[in-house]
Design a protein around this motif. Structure first.
Motif, PDB file in Angstrom:
ATOM      1  N   VAL A 146      43.050  44.579  49.160  1.00  0.00           N
ATOM      2  CA  VAL A 146      43.845  44.593  50.385  1.00  0.00           C
ATOM      3  C   VAL A 146      45.022  45.531  50.196  1.00  0.00           C
ATOM      4  O   VAL A 146      45.826  45.346  49.290  1.00  0.00           O
ATOM      5  CB  VAL A 146      44.368  43.176  50.719  1.00  0.00           C
ATOM      6  N   PRO A 147      45.143  46.582  51.022  1.00  0.00           N
ATOM      7  CA  PRO A 147      46.274  47.502  50.877  1.00  0.00           C
ATOM      8  C   PRO A 147      47.599  46.775  51.008  1.00  0.00           C
ATOM      9  O   PRO A 147      47.706  45.742  51.670  1.00  0.00           O
ATOM     10  CB  PRO A 147      46.062  48.495  52.031  1.00  0.00           C
ATOM     11  N   LYS A 148      48.616  47.329  50.364  1.00  0.00           N
ATOM     12  CA  LYS A 148      49.933  46.729  50.447  1.00  0.00           C
ATOM     13  C   LYS A 148      50.392  46.665  51.899  1.00  0.00           C
ATOM     14  O   LYS A 148      50.204  47.610  52.665  1.00  0.00           O
ATOM     15  CB  LYS A 148      50.924  47.553  49.614  1.00  0.00           C
TER      16      LYS A 148
ATOM     17  N   VAL B  40      47.169  42.648  56.116  1.00  0.00           N
ATOM     18  CA  VAL B  40      46.973  41.211  56.252  1.00  0.00           C
ATOM     19  C   VAL B  40      45.894  40.743  55.272  1.00  0.00           C
ATOM     20  O   VAL B  40      44.744  41.166  55.379  1.00  0.00           O
ATOM     21  CB  VAL B  40      46.572  40.847  57.690  1.00  0.00           C
ATOM     22  N   PRO B  41      46.218  39.868  54.322  1.00  0.00           N
ATOM     23  CA  PRO B  41      45.193  39.352  53.411  1.00  0.00           C
ATOM     24  C   PRO B  41      44.386  38.257  54.087  1.00  0.00           C
ATOM     25  O   PRO B  41      44.836  37.657  55.071  1.00  0.00           O
ATOM     26  CB  PRO B  41      46.016  38.799  52.243  1.00  0.00           C
ATOM     27  N   PRO B  42      43.184  37.980  53.603  1.00  0.00           N
ATOM     28  CA  PRO B  42      42.383  36.895  54.189  1.00  0.00           C
ATOM     29  C   PRO B  42      43.129  35.574  54.167  1.00  0.00           C
ATOM     30  O   PRO B  42      43.757  35.206  53.173  1.00  0.00           O
ATOM     31  CB  PRO B  42      41.146  36.850  53.279  1.00  0.00           C
TER      32      PRO B  42
ATOM     33  N   PRO C  66      48.469  45.597  60.187  1.00  0.00           N
ATOM     34  CA  PRO C  66      49.475  45.457  59.131  1.00  0.00           C
ATOM     35  C   PRO C  66      50.070  44.054  59.127  1.00  0.00           C
ATOM     36  O   PRO C  66      50.046  43.345  60.135  1.00  0.00           O
ATOM     37  CB  PRO C  66      50.523  46.504  59.519  1.00  0.00           C
ATOM     38  N   LEU C  67      50.615  43.659  58.012  1.00  0.00           N
ATOM     39  CA  LEU C  67      51.269  42.367  57.888  1.00  0.00           C
ATOM     40  C   LEU C  67      52.559  42.384  58.706  1.00  0.00           C
ATOM     41  O   LEU C  67      53.402  43.267  58.518  1.00  0.00           O
ATOM     42  CB  LEU C  67      51.581  42.068  56.421  1.00  0.00           C
TER      43      LEU C  67
ATOM     44  N   LEU D   2      52.567  32.769  56.145  1.00  0.00           N
ATOM     45  CA  LEU D   2      51.956  32.065  55.020  1.00  0.00           C
ATOM     46  C   LEU D   2      50.777  32.897  54.549  1.00  0.00           C
ATOM     47  O   LEU D   2      49.941  33.331  55.356  1.00  0.00           O
ATOM     48  CB  LEU D   2      51.461  30.682  55.459  1.00  0.00           C
ATOM     49  N   ARG D   3      50.692  33.138  53.236  1.00  0.00           N
ATOM     50  CA  ARG D   3      49.527  33.842  52.696  1.00  0.00           C
ATOM     51  C   ARG D   3      49.191  33.288  51.324  1.00  0.00           C
ATOM     52  O   ARG D   3      50.026  32.687  50.652  1.00  0.00           O
ATOM     53  CB  ARG D   3      49.764  35.349  52.638  1.00  0.00           C
TER      54      ARG D   3
END
Length: 292
Positions: free
Chosen positions: A16-18, A21-23, A221-222, A228-229
């Protein structure tokens, strides 16, 4: 050869790129902390919903466990404060994580069964004191039709609740992107002490919090809002991370203060709560008298 605890998640963050959004990531769209003495919970169960929140049926919580009452109130208080932002609850999901809920009622039931036999035992103890009772009360009372899950039951309630919410978020982001996840965590500061008749002899504090989580898709993007991740262990170093996972009272305090917090979720995973510009949108703790 045995694998390291983090081997099962190796590559999770690297894929996941910096700032992407991660799963399983979720927006934190408000919440509430409730703090109540055991002696106040019966009155809290009878109080009407706070202004701006949905109305529950009369006597809906009459037979509910103490922690269920606290959890439902935390959700109602959150809805009262974010009413314009949560108008449709039909597809929302509920995950409730409790710590030793139902024990005082179970003890009273065992004493009554021994002294009076089956006629002295209420059948309500079965649906009202199970692991899934707090989640079911929120779902039924507020007309939610999404997944309803009870997790934990012991001292790891916070970690198991956060991990379950992020896991469910992966599927809801694809199947019901408009649905929210209500994470409700409850517990006693100290378990009530009971005498030989199962009558409480102490008046400990029961507390809980509700967080309204919005699953994020992995296509953007995040955001800079509160999030919460879930991350693999040893990939994040934070000066604000406590030396050990905090107890419920401290975690609630960190929520209301808007402080970044990490919780170990086992098997090489860490739940990370990152505040936004306005913290987590969680107000000051509300007690029984203030919740009216």
């Amino acid at each position: 050869m045995a694998q390291s605890p983090c081997s099962m998640t190796a590559g999770m963050s690297h894929d996941v790129p910096k700032n992407a959004v991660p799963p399983g990531a979720c927006l934190i769209r408000g919440g509430q902390v409730i703090t109540v003495r055991r002696s106040e919970i019966a009155d809290l169960a009878r109080q009407p919903s706070p202004a701006g929140a949905p109305t529950l049926p009369p006597r809906f919580l009459r037979h509910a466990d103490e922690q269920t009452v606290v959890g439902v109130r935390a959700v109602l208080q959150t809805l009262a404060e974010t009413a314009s932002d949560a108008t449709d609850l039909a597809y929302d999901a509920v995950i409730a994580a409790s710590c030793r809920a139902g024990q005082p009622t179970a003890a009273r039931t065992m004493v009554a069964l021994k002294q009076q036999g089956p006629v002295g035992v209420t059948p309500h103890v079965v649906p009202q004191c199970s692991l899934h009772s707090p989640a079911s009360a929120v779902s039924v009372g507020l007309g939610m039709h999404g997944p309803t899950i009870g997790v934990a039951g012991g001292p790891a309630a916070i970690a198991e609740g956060l991990l379950a919410a992020s896991t469910l978020a992966m599927s809801l982001a694809a199947t019901q992107p408009a649905a929210a996840i209500w994470l409700v965590v409850t517990g006693w500061d100290t378990t009530p002490v009971l005498d030989d008749e199962a009558t409480p002899t102490t008046d400990p504090t029961c507390r809980g919090f509700a967080l309204r989580l919005q699953p994020l898709t992995t296509s953007g993007p995040l955001p800079e809002s509160a999030v919460l991740r879930i991350e693999p262990c040893n990939t994040r170093e934070s000066a604000d991370r406590p030396a050990a996972d905090p107890p419920l009272w401290e975690f609630c305090e960190r929520l209301t203060q808007g402080r970044a917090t990490s919780i170990g979720c086992g098997r090489g995973l860490t739940a990370v709560l990152v505040p936004g510009e306005l913290g987590f949108g969680v107000g000051s703790p509300t007690n029984a008298r203030e919740a009216a």
